[in-house]
Motif scaffolding. Structure first.
Motif, short mmCIF file in Angstrom:
data_model
loop_
_atom_site.label_atom_id
_atom_site.label_comp_id
_atom_site.label_asym_id
_atom_site.label_seq_id
_atom_site.Cartn_x
_atom_site.Cartn_y
_atom_site.Cartn_z
N TRP A 17 9.21 45.79 -20.13
CA TRP A 17 8.14 45.39 -19.32
C TRP A 17 7.10 46.47 -18.84
CZ3 TRP A 17 6.95 47.59 -14.56
CH2 TRP A 17 7.79 48.37 -13.76
N ASN A 18 5.76 46.04 -18.84
CA ASN A 18 4.57 46.80 -18.44
C ASN A 18 3.72 45.89 -17.67
OD1 ASN A 18 2.79 48.98 -19.09
ND2 ASN A 18 1.48 47.53 -19.74
N VAL A 19 2.81 46.72 -16.51
CA VAL A 19 1.77 46.05 -15.61
C VAL A 19 0.63 46.71 -16.03
CG1 VAL A 19 0.93 45.79 -13.38
CG2 VAL A 19 3.34 45.69 -13.88
N ILE A 47 -1.95 42.13 -15.02
CA ILE A 47 -1.15 41.42 -15.86
C ILE A 47 0.29 42.24 -15.96
CG2 ILE A 47 -0.64 40.70 -18.25
CD1 ILE A 47 -2.85 39.19 -16.55
N LEU A 48 1.49 41.49 -15.64
CA LEU A 48 2.87 42.12 -16.03
C LEU A 48 3.17 41.18 -17.28
CD1 LEU A 48 5.69 43.22 -15.25
CD2 LEU A 48 5.97 41.13 -13.79
N THR A 49 3.42 42.00 -18.15
CA THR A 49 4.10 41.66 -19.35
C THR A 49 5.80 41.87 -19.55
OG1 THR A 49 2.16 41.76 -20.51
CG2 THR A 49 3.98 41.48 -22.02
N GLU A 73 2.12 34.92 -10.73
CA GLU A 73 2.03 33.72 -11.21
C GLU A 73 2.05 33.52 -12.77
OE1 GLU A 73 -2.21 30.86 -11.97
OE2 GLU A 73 -1.94 32.37 -9.98
N LEU A 74 2.72 32.83 -13.21
CA LEU A 74 3.13 32.53 -14.64
C LEU A 74 1.74 32.29 -15.18
CD1 LEU A 74 5.25 32.98 -17.15
CD2 LEU A 74 5.67 30.43 -16.63
N PHE A 128 2.48 37.32 -16.43
CA PHE A 128 2.08 36.93 -15.27
C PHE A 128 1.03 37.61 -14.62
CE2 PHE A 128 6.70 37.07 -16.26
CZ PHE A 128 7.14 36.07 -15.84
N LYS A 129 0.01 36.88 -13.74
CA LYS A 129 -0.79 37.61 -12.96
C LYS A 129 -0.34 37.90 -11.90
CE LYS A 129 -5.11 36.20 -10.71
NZ LYS A 129 -6.14 35.01 -10.41
N THR A 130 -0.33 39.12 -11.37
CA THR A 130 0.19 39.58 -10.02
C THR A 130 -0.84 40.40 -9.00
OG1 THR A 130 0.71 41.93 -10.86
CG2 THR A 130 2.02 40.48 -11.34
N SER A 131 -0.39 41.05 -7.83
CA SER A 131 -1.24 41.51 -6.96
C SER A 131 -0.66 43.00 -6.99
CB SER A 131 -0.89 40.94 -5.69
OG SER A 131 0.40 40.72 -5.21
N MET A 132 0.17 43.53 -7.98
CA MET A 132 0.65 44.84 -7.99
C MET A 132 -0.84 45.74 -8.80
SD MET A 132 4.20 44.83 -9.48
CE MET A 132 4.07 43.58 -10.77
#
Length: 73
Positions: free
Chosen positions: A34-36, A44-46, A69-70, A8-12
């Protein structure tokens, strides 16, 4: 259910942001790990999944106030 990996694309964008979602992601049923990557421009959140859906992950992250966003399933 088979193991899947979602991205996922994130705003973190920092460790503090990641800490806000840590408890929820750690206790979510169906997440193996999980990992950001906050160094990636897209933050990227995986997720390695064994049963959780991308939609459920998105609800958790959005519930903590972040955009998500996926990008890969």
């Amino acid at each position: 259910m088979e193991n899947n990996q979602f991205q996922f694309k994130t705003s973190m964008n920092c460790g503090g942001c990641v800490a806000k979602v840590k408890t929820e992601l750690d206790k979510a049923t169906g997440i193996i790990s999980w990992n950001v990557d906050t160094n990636n421009p897209d933050k990227i959140l995986t997720i390695s999944s064994n049963g959780i859906s991308p939609e459920e992950v998105m609800r958790i992250v959005q519930g903590k106030g972040f955009n998500i966003e996926l990008i890969r399933q």
